[in-house]
Design a protein around this motif. Structure first.
Motif, PDB file in Angstrom:
ATOM      1  N   ASN A 140      -3.562   0.056  -3.286  1.00 28.93           N
ATOM      2  CA  ASN A 140      -3.236  -1.222  -2.644  1.00 28.93           C
ATOM      3  C   ASN A 140      -3.135  -2.311  -3.689  1.00 28.93           C
ATOM      4  O   ASN A 140      -3.820  -2.275  -4.714  1.00 28.93           O
ATOM      5  CB  ASN A 140      -4.313  -1.598  -1.621  1.00 28.93           C
ATOM      6  CG  ASN A 140      -4.307  -0.678  -0.435  1.00 28.93           C
ATOM      7  OD1 ASN A 140      -3.468  -0.801   0.436  1.00 28.93           O
ATOM      8  ND2 ASN A 140      -5.227   0.270  -0.419  1.00 28.93           N
TER       9      ASN A 140
ATOM     10  N   PHE B  48      -5.389   5.483  -0.774  1.00 32.34           N
ATOM     11  CA  PHE B  48      -4.276   4.557  -0.956  1.00 32.34           C
ATOM     12  C   PHE B  48      -4.418   3.849  -2.284  1.00 32.34           C
ATOM     13  O   PHE B  48      -5.522   3.711  -2.823  1.00 32.34           O
ATOM     14  CB  PHE B  48      -4.263   3.490   0.147  1.00 32.34           C
ATOM     15  CG  PHE B  48      -3.533   3.910   1.378  1.00 32.34           C
ATOM     16  CD1 PHE B  48      -2.270   3.413   1.657  1.00 32.34           C
ATOM     17  CD2 PHE B  48      -4.107   4.811   2.265  1.00 32.34           C
ATOM     18  CE1 PHE B  48      -1.588   3.802   2.793  1.00 32.34           C
ATOM     19  CE2 PHE B  48      -3.429   5.199   3.408  1.00 32.34           C
ATOM     20  CZ  PHE B  48      -2.175   4.694   3.673  1.00 32.34           C
TER      21      PHE B  48
ATOM     22  N   GLY C  85       0.815  -1.203   0.000  1.00 33.03           N
ATOM     23  CA  GLY C  85       0.000   0.000   0.000  1.00 33.03           C
ATOM     24  C   GLY C  85       0.848   1.252   0.000  1.00 33.03           C
ATOM     25  O   GLY C  85       1.988   1.245   0.471  1.00 33.03           O
TER      26      GLY C  85
END
Length: 175
Positions: A52, A50, A9
């Motif tokens: 990921n 984020f 991440g």
């Protein structure tokens, strides 16, 4: 030799950092199974979204040595550990599963990792390794994802820079 499932991440230049992480994993461990990358909201704090992803690697390192190697990779790319536990980060790579090990410690090493319950970890892993069994529950990653209460979490696939991933830009693939 062990098989490790990793969660990756970043929310600071995230596409670039995830691509760099995939390239570093490939350079150190050879062929890896890499998931698509997904944009998700920050969990645990107010921050930028984020990106990921997940990877499955065959490691010649034991879990603690692999964890140390991953921390060194994070540090080499500007990871700042001086702030709060939940905060912005250039790169965060966690070992989620390592073979069928169940352990707590040393340090922050926890297998299986508790974050496996979150969509941002479970979905990418279930897509690339659906038949891997999570040892604490005895269920496959596909079964865990099918039963997840986070299946409706917004996750938009993003494209990673091809130059830093060796040509892999989206979707699951061995790179």
């Amino acid at each position: 030799m062990g098989r490790a499932c990793l969660s990756l991440g970043s929310n600071v230049e995230p596409e670039r950092h995830i691509a760099i992480a995939f390239a570093a994993l490939r350079a150190r461990f050879g062929d890896i199974l890499a998931s698509a990358a997904y944009r998700t909201p920050a969990v645990g704090f107010d921050g930028a979204d984020f990106v990921n992803a997940a990877a499955v690697i065959d490691s010649d390192l034991d879990p603690q040595a692999l964890n140390d190697w991953l921390h060194a990779l994070e540090d080499a790319h500007g990871r700042d550990r001086s702030g709060p536990r939940y905060g912005d980060r250039t790169l965060d790579i966690d070992i989620v599963l390592f073979d069928d090990l169940v352990c707590s410690g040393p340090g922050n090493l926890r297998l299986p990792r508790g974050e496996l319950r979150h969509a941002f970890v479970l979905r990418p892993l279930a897509e690339i390794a659906p038949d891997i069994v999570e040892p604490a529950s005895g269920r496959t990653l596909a079964e865990l994802w099918a039963r997840s209460g986070e299946r409706d979490v917004a996750m938009r696939e993003v494209t990673l820079p091809a130059a830093e991933t060796g040509g892999h830009t989206s979707g699951a693939a061995a790179v």
